[in-house]
Design a protein around this motif. Structure first.
Motif, PDB file in Angstrom:
ATOM      1  N   PRO A 125      33.386   9.664 -17.970  1.00 35.03           N
ATOM      2  CA  PRO A 125      33.674  10.800 -18.843  1.00 35.03           C
ATOM      3  C   PRO A 125      34.647  11.775 -18.174  1.00 35.03           C
ATOM      4  CG  PRO A 125      31.333  10.335 -18.807  1.00 35.03           C
ATOM      5  CD  PRO A 125      31.961   9.511 -17.710  1.00 35.03           C
ATOM      6  N   CYS A 126      35.688  12.158 -18.921  1.00 35.89           N
ATOM      7  CA  CYS A 126      36.708  13.073 -18.414  1.00 35.89           C
ATOM      8  C   CYS A 126      36.741  14.392 -19.184  1.00 35.89           C
ATOM      9  CB  CYS A 126      38.085  12.419 -18.512  1.00 35.89           C
ATOM     10  SG  CYS A 126      38.275  10.978 -17.476  1.00 35.89           S
ATOM     11  N   HIS A 127      36.152  14.387 -20.377  1.00 32.89           N
ATOM     12  CA  HIS A 127      36.224  15.576 -21.235  1.00 32.89           C
ATOM     13  C   HIS A 127      34.964  15.637 -22.091  1.00 32.89           C
ATOM     14  CE1 HIS A 127      38.303  18.744 -23.433  1.00 32.89           C
ATOM     15  NE2 HIS A 127      37.866  18.205 -24.543  1.00 32.89           N
ATOM     16  N   THR A 128      34.511  16.829 -22.340  1.00 35.56           N
ATOM     17  CA  THR A 128      33.369  17.012 -23.232  1.00 35.56           C
ATOM     18  C   THR A 128      33.647  18.145 -24.206  1.00 35.56           C
ATOM     19  OG1 THR A 128      30.971  17.382 -23.368  1.00 35.56           O
ATOM     20  CG2 THR A 128      32.134  18.558 -21.651  1.00 35.56           C
TER      21      THR A 128
ATOM     22  N   LEU B  76      30.065  15.565 -27.327  1.00 35.98           N
ATOM     23  CA  LEU B  76      30.901  14.370 -27.366  1.00 35.98           C
ATOM     24  C   LEU B  76      31.570  14.206 -26.009  1.00 35.98           C
ATOM     25  CD1 LEU B  76      32.248  12.020 -28.912  1.00 35.98           C
ATOM     26  CD2 LEU B  76      34.071  13.638 -29.521  1.00 35.98           C
ATOM     27  N   LEU B  77      31.366  13.044 -25.393  1.00 32.57           N
ATOM     28  CA  LEU B  77      32.021  12.717 -24.131  1.00 32.57           C
ATOM     29  C   LEU B  77      33.131  11.715 -24.396  1.00 32.57           C
ATOM     30  CD1 LEU B  77      29.016  12.142 -21.687  1.00 32.57           C
ATOM     31  CD2 LEU B  77      30.470  14.155 -21.872  1.00 32.57           C
ATOM     32  N   THR B  78      34.292  11.972 -23.798  1.00 31.47           N
ATOM     33  CA  THR B  78      35.398  11.026 -23.901  1.00 31.47           C
ATOM     34  C   THR B  78      35.844  10.654 -22.501  1.00 31.47           C
ATOM     35  OG1 THR B  78      36.980  12.851 -24.100  1.00 31.47           O
ATOM     36  CG2 THR B  78      36.219  11.841 -26.147  1.00 31.47           C
ATOM     37  N   SER B  79      36.331   9.418 -22.375  1.00 29.50           N
ATOM     38  CA  SER B  79      36.844   8.950 -21.097  1.00 29.50           C
ATOM     39  C   SER B  79      38.358   9.123 -21.102  1.00 29.50           C
ATOM     40  CB  SER B  79      36.438   7.492 -20.860  1.00 29.50           C
ATOM     41  OG  SER B  79      37.080   6.647 -21.783  1.00 29.50           O
ATOM     42  N   GLY B  80      39.008   8.592 -20.078  1.00 28.73           N
ATOM     43  CA  GLY B  80      40.453   8.691 -19.975  1.00 28.73           C
ATOM     44  C   GLY B  80      41.139   8.218 -21.251  1.00 28.73           C
TER      45      GLY B  80
ATOM     46  N   VAL C  78      32.998   7.928 -25.814  1.00 27.46           N
ATOM     47  CA  VAL C  78      32.056   6.989 -25.202  1.00 27.46           C
ATOM     48  C   VAL C  78      30.588   7.335 -25.467  1.00 27.46           C
ATOM     49  CG1 VAL C  78      33.677   6.232 -23.434  1.00 27.46           C
ATOM     50  CG2 VAL C  78      32.154   8.160 -22.949  1.00 27.46           C
ATOM     51  N   GLU C  79      30.313   8.592 -25.805  1.00 26.84           N
ATOM     52  CA  GLU C  79      28.928   8.989 -26.078  1.00 26.84           C
ATOM     53  C   GLU C  79      28.917  10.223 -26.975  1.00 26.84           C
ATOM     54  OE1 GLU C  79      25.317   9.519 -23.138  1.00 26.84           O
ATOM     55  OE2 GLU C  79      26.356  11.445 -23.322  1.00 26.84           O
TER      56      GLU C  79
END
Length: 177
Positions: A113-116, A147-151, A156-157
């Motif tokens: 995870p890179c951003h929430t 909300l979690l996002t990856s690169g 992703v979640e």
């Protein structure tokens, strides 16, 4: 414990490599935090979940549903949703506790995870939530959607939390590079 209040900080919950963040948070407040895994299943994503996870309407996701307890009292309902392409065939789809937590597993799978983005709101609980959280008719709940996002911005979640509002404070901290 709930009546005295406690402070909840999001950073430990979105950082890979941690221990049981809820247990640690409860201990800091002088209580004992535990959780009960209620359900793990592949389900049709509700419209809001599908939109947040950027999947087709009516698509399937993995749901992990938990009941969070503070000193054996229910204080939070947490539903975490994962895209099927990421979760199927991993511990996310198994009805057991995940060593190091879901965020750590996501990072190990290549989806760090890179951003929430978190939305917090207050509302009246549903009858089922009122019963699960042992609330009387005059209590409201806090909702938190994370909300979690990856690169690259890949979702992703998505976690949807319904919390006992009484005595709860949420703190947000961030570093801006």
């Amino acid at each position: 414990m709930v009546d005295k209040g406690w402070l909840s900080v999001s950073v430990p919950y979105v950082t890979p490599g941690g221990s049981d963040s809820w247990k640690a948070e409860a201990a800091t407040a002088g209580g004992v935090g535990s959780q009960r895994l209620v359900e793990v299943a592949e389900v049709v994503a509700p419209a809001e979940v599908a939109a947040a996870l950027d999947i087709e309407p009516g698509g399937t996701v993995v749901l992990r549903r938990r009941l969070m307890l503070l000193d054996d009292r229910p204080v939070e309902l947490t539903d975490s949703y994962y895209p099927l392409a990421i979760a199927r065939g991993t511990a996310l789809a198994e009805p057991r506790k995940i060593r190091g937590g879901a965020v750590t597993l996501l990072a190990e799978l290549g989806y760090r995870p890179c951003h929430t983005v978190e939305d917090v709101y207050a509302r009246e609980p549903t009858d089922a939530e009122r019963k699960a959280l042992a609330l009387d008719d005059h209590r409201w709940v806090l909702g938190l959607t994370r909300l979690l996002t990856s690169g690259g911005g890949l979702p992703v979640e998505l976690s949807v939390m319904t919390m006992v509002a009484e005595g709860r404070r949420l703190r947000y901290e961030m570093s801006i590079d």
